[in-house]
Each structure stands twice: as structure tokens, then as C-alpha cells.
Write a protein that holds these residues in place. Structure first.
Motif, short mmCIF file in Angstrom:
data_model
loop_
_atom_site.label_atom_id
_atom_site.label_comp_id
_atom_site.label_asym_id
_atom_site.label_seq_id
_atom_site.Cartn_x
_atom_site.Cartn_y
_atom_site.Cartn_z
N GLY A 167 -18.75 62.76 -123.55
CA GLY A 167 -17.73 63.70 -123.97
C GLY A 167 -16.65 63.96 -122.95
O GLY A 167 -15.74 64.75 -123.21
N HIS A 168 -16.72 63.29 -121.79
CA HIS A 168 -15.72 63.50 -120.74
C HIS A 168 -14.73 62.34 -120.65
O HIS A 168 -13.94 62.28 -119.70
N ARG A 169 -14.78 61.41 -121.59
CA ARG A 169 -13.81 60.33 -121.63
C ARG A 169 -13.27 60.22 -123.05
O ARG A 169 -13.99 60.45 -124.03
N THR A 170 -12.00 59.86 -123.14
CA THR A 170 -11.35 59.84 -124.44
C THR A 170 -11.87 58.72 -125.32
O THR A 170 -12.15 58.90 -126.50
N ALA A 171 -11.95 57.52 -124.76
CA ALA A 171 -12.31 56.35 -125.57
C ALA A 171 -13.23 55.45 -124.78
O ALA A 171 -13.01 55.20 -123.60
N GLY A 172 -14.28 54.98 -125.47
CA GLY A 172 -15.22 54.05 -124.86
C GLY A 172 -15.54 52.94 -125.84
O GLY A 172 -14.70 52.53 -126.65
N LEU A 173 -16.76 52.49 -125.81
CA LEU A 173 -17.18 51.37 -126.64
C LEU A 173 -17.00 51.66 -128.13
O LEU A 173 -16.40 50.87 -128.87
N ARG A 174 -17.49 52.79 -128.59
CA ARG A 174 -17.42 53.10 -130.03
C ARG A 174 -15.99 53.33 -130.49
O ARG A 174 -15.57 52.84 -131.55
N THR A 175 -15.22 54.07 -129.68
CA THR A 175 -13.85 54.40 -130.09
C THR A 175 -12.98 53.16 -130.20
O THR A 175 -12.25 52.98 -131.18
N PHE A 176 -13.06 52.29 -129.21
CA PHE A 176 -12.25 51.07 -129.25
C PHE A 176 -12.69 50.15 -130.39
O PHE A 176 -11.85 49.49 -131.02
N THR A 177 -13.99 50.10 -130.66
CA THR A 177 -14.47 49.29 -131.78
C THR A 177 -13.90 49.82 -133.10
O THR A 177 -13.44 49.04 -133.96
N LEU A 178 -13.92 51.13 -133.25
CA LEU A 178 -13.39 51.73 -134.48
C LEU A 178 -11.87 51.56 -134.57
O LEU A 178 -11.33 51.38 -135.68
N ILE A 179 -11.17 51.59 -133.44
CA ILE A 179 -9.72 51.38 -133.46
C ILE A 179 -9.41 49.96 -133.92
O ILE A 179 -8.50 49.74 -134.73
N GLY A 180 -10.16 48.98 -133.42
CA GLY A 180 -9.95 47.61 -133.86
C GLY A 180 -10.22 47.44 -135.34
O GLY A 180 -9.45 46.78 -136.06
N LEU B 250 -13.63 39.94 -137.28
CA LEU B 250 -12.93 39.63 -136.04
C LEU B 250 -12.24 40.87 -135.49
O LEU B 250 -12.24 41.09 -134.27
N SER B 251 -11.66 41.68 -136.36
CA SER B 251 -11.06 42.95 -135.91
C SER B 251 -12.10 43.82 -135.23
O SER B 251 -11.84 44.41 -134.17
N PHE B 252 -13.27 43.89 -135.84
CA PHE B 252 -14.38 44.65 -135.26
C PHE B 252 -14.78 44.06 -133.91
O PHE B 252 -14.98 44.79 -132.93
N ALA B 253 -14.87 42.72 -133.82
CA ALA B 253 -15.30 42.06 -132.59
C ALA B 253 -14.31 42.26 -131.45
O ALA B 253 -14.70 42.48 -130.30
N VAL B 254 -13.02 42.18 -131.78
CA VAL B 254 -11.99 42.39 -130.75
C VAL B 254 -12.08 43.81 -130.19
O VAL B 254 -12.05 44.03 -128.97
N GLY B 255 -12.20 44.79 -131.09
CA GLY B 255 -12.33 46.16 -130.64
C GLY B 255 -13.59 46.38 -129.82
O GLY B 255 -13.59 47.09 -128.81
N PHE B 256 -14.68 45.74 -130.25
CA PHE B 256 -15.95 45.87 -129.53
C PHE B 256 -15.84 45.27 -128.13
O PHE B 256 -16.33 45.84 -127.15
N LEU B 257 -15.19 44.12 -128.04
CA LEU B 257 -15.07 43.44 -126.74
C LEU B 257 -14.23 44.25 -125.77
O LEU B 257 -14.61 44.42 -124.59
N ILE B 258 -13.10 44.75 -126.24
CA ILE B 258 -12.25 45.58 -125.38
C ILE B 258 -12.96 46.88 -125.04
O ILE B 258 -12.93 47.36 -123.89
N GLY B 259 -13.64 47.49 -126.02
CA GLY B 259 -14.39 48.72 -125.77
C GLY B 259 -15.54 48.52 -124.80
O GLY B 259 -15.88 49.43 -124.03
#
Length: 254
Positions: free
Chosen positions: A34-47, A12-21
Motif C-alpha cells: 500500500g506504500h507504492r502506486t503501481a507494482g506487478l498487479r497494477t501494471f498487468t491490469l494497465i496492459g 499479449l497485452s496481459f503479458a507485456v503488462g505483467f513483464l513490465i510490472g
């Protein structure tokens, strides 16, 4: 917590991060790699990282969770500050979303699964409807905002302070129930105005009239007096002597 439950919560932590990302990445999909700080992968990993820190803090070691939050927040904040400097962008939405993603990931492990999932979906809805919310905000006038705030204050500030018991010698006047009736009447009025505002003068007036008539019928028949008001009505001295007066009471209330 057994291993299966832990895996489910980390999922669920992974899914929440993936959804927000997914929402954040889609909004910045035109940016070069490389021109944006956080996208799909970064938010998924943060979750997922929030979930892992939550799992490591199950024994009550909240210092570790706090350290993880500060570390992730500081790192993401530094990169987003640099990105904002380059793009001359002062928005803090992505930073707040990243911090919330970490917290929701941790809460998915330490707290209630349904609450974490619901909060994640609510977060994505707010992020995805940026244009709609901003347009809606520009259309609200100060009297409308003041009326909404006044209704909220009546409901959440004043109502809990009133005693839920009769205060007169005749055992009739209940301040809590009477104020609740006032709130219901004000809410119906405000709701009718909102319908007219959203649907337009013609369709809005028809919908508001139908809503108003339905509320009158329900109140007169005692269906929408709500539990406190029904209890209050049934406890009146004349309720047992003449049940038909309850219907008249509902008519009088409205």
C-alpha cells in the motif's frame, strides 16, 4: 479479427503488462504493502486495459482509445504525484512506463504482435538496466558523445540527402556510395575505440586489431562493400574489362 486472434492479442497485452510490472515490482519489493502506486498487479491490469480499449476501438473509434489513455494516465499520474510528494521523489520513470504499458497493450490488439512484444521486451531491458546505463552515462566524455552524434548525423541525416547516382561526366563519382564508404570507415574507427574503452587497453587493443584486420580482408575481397558499394563498383567503366581491378578498388577504398 476472429475470437481466437483477439484472445491471443489480449494475452499479449496481459503479458507485456505483467513483464513490465515484474520489473517495477521487483525494484520496489522492499516497500510495504500500500506504500507504492503501481507494482506487478497494477501494471498487468494497465496492459490488459490497454488491450481492451484497443479491442473496443477496432472500428476506428480512436476517441475512445484516447479517452482511455487520458483517464488511465491522469489516475496513475495523480497517485504517483502523491507518492512523489511523500517520498520527495521527482522521477517520472514509473509514470512513463505505465503510459507506455497502456499503449503497448492497445497496440498488441490493433497492430503487429511481434512489434508489440519486441517493444515490451526492450522497455523491460531499459528499465532493468538503470544502474548500468547511469554508470555508462557518467563515463562518457563530451568528445565521445559528440563523435557518436556526428556519426549518427552523417548516417541518418546527410546520407539520405545525397543522390544515389553518378554526377560526373566519366560516370564514376556516386555521392551516396562515397559518403557510405566514409561512414563505414568512421564506424570501424569508432567501434575500435569503443572496444578499447569497454575491454581495457590490453584486451581492447587486441580485439580492435582483430576487427580491423578482418574488415580489411573482407573489403579487399569485396565481401563487405555492402550492396550499394558492390553495385557501384560493378558499374564502373573498367569493371567488365578487368575484374581484378575490383579487388584493387576494395583495397583503395579502405
Amino acid at each position: 479479427m476472429d475470437q481466437t486472434d483477439l484472445i491471443l492479442r489480449l494475452g499479449l497485452s496481459f503479458a507485456v503488462g505483467f513483464l513490465i510490472g515484474l520489473e517495477r515490482g521487483w525494484r520496489e519489493r522492499d516497500e510495504e504493502e500500500g506504500h507504492r502506486t503501481a507494482g506487478l498487479r497494477t501494471f498487468t491490469l494497465i496492459g490488459l486495459m490497454g488491450g481492451i480499449f484497443g479491442a473496443l476501438s477496432q472500428g476506428g473509434n480512436l476517441v475512445l482509445l484516447a479517452a482511455g489513455f487520458v483517464t488511465v494516465g491522469g489516475a496513475v499520474g495523480a497517485f504517483m504525484w502523491r507518492e512523489g510528494q511523500q517520498k520527495n521523489d521527482l522521477s517520472a520513470t514509473s509514470l512513463v512506463a505505465a503510459l507506455l504499458t497502456f499503449l503497448l497493450g492497445a497496440y498488441a490488439v490493433l497492430g503487429d504482435l511481434q512489434v508489440a512484444a519486441g517493444a515490451g521486451v526492450a522497455t523491460v531491458i531499459i528499465l532493468a538496466n538503470k544502474e548500468i546505463l547511469h554508470e555508462w552515462l557518467t563515463r562518457i566524455s563530451w568528445p565521445e558523445l559528440r563523435s557518436g552524434l556526428l556519426l549518427a548525423a552523417m548516417t541518418f541525416m546527410l546520407l539520405p540527402l545525397l543522390p544515389d547516382r553518378t554526377v560526373d561526366p566519366w560516370n564514376v563519382l556516386n555521392p551516396h556510395a562515397l559518403w557510405l564508404m566514409t561512414i563505414l570507415i568512421a564506424a570501424v574507427s569508432f567501434g575500435g575505440y569503443a572496444i578499447v574503452k569497454l575491454a581495457g587497453p590490453k584486451a581492447g587493443l587486441i580485439l580492435a586489431a582483430l576487427l580491423f584486420m578482418k574488415n580489411i580482408a573482407d573489403v579487399v575481397e569485396g565481401r563487405t562493400l555492402s550492396a550499394p558499394l558492390q553495385t557501384y563498383a560493378l558499374e564502373l567503366p573498367w569493371a567488365d574489362e578487368d575484374p581484378d581491378l575490383l579487388r584493387q578498388f576494395g583495397d583503395l577504398v579502405f
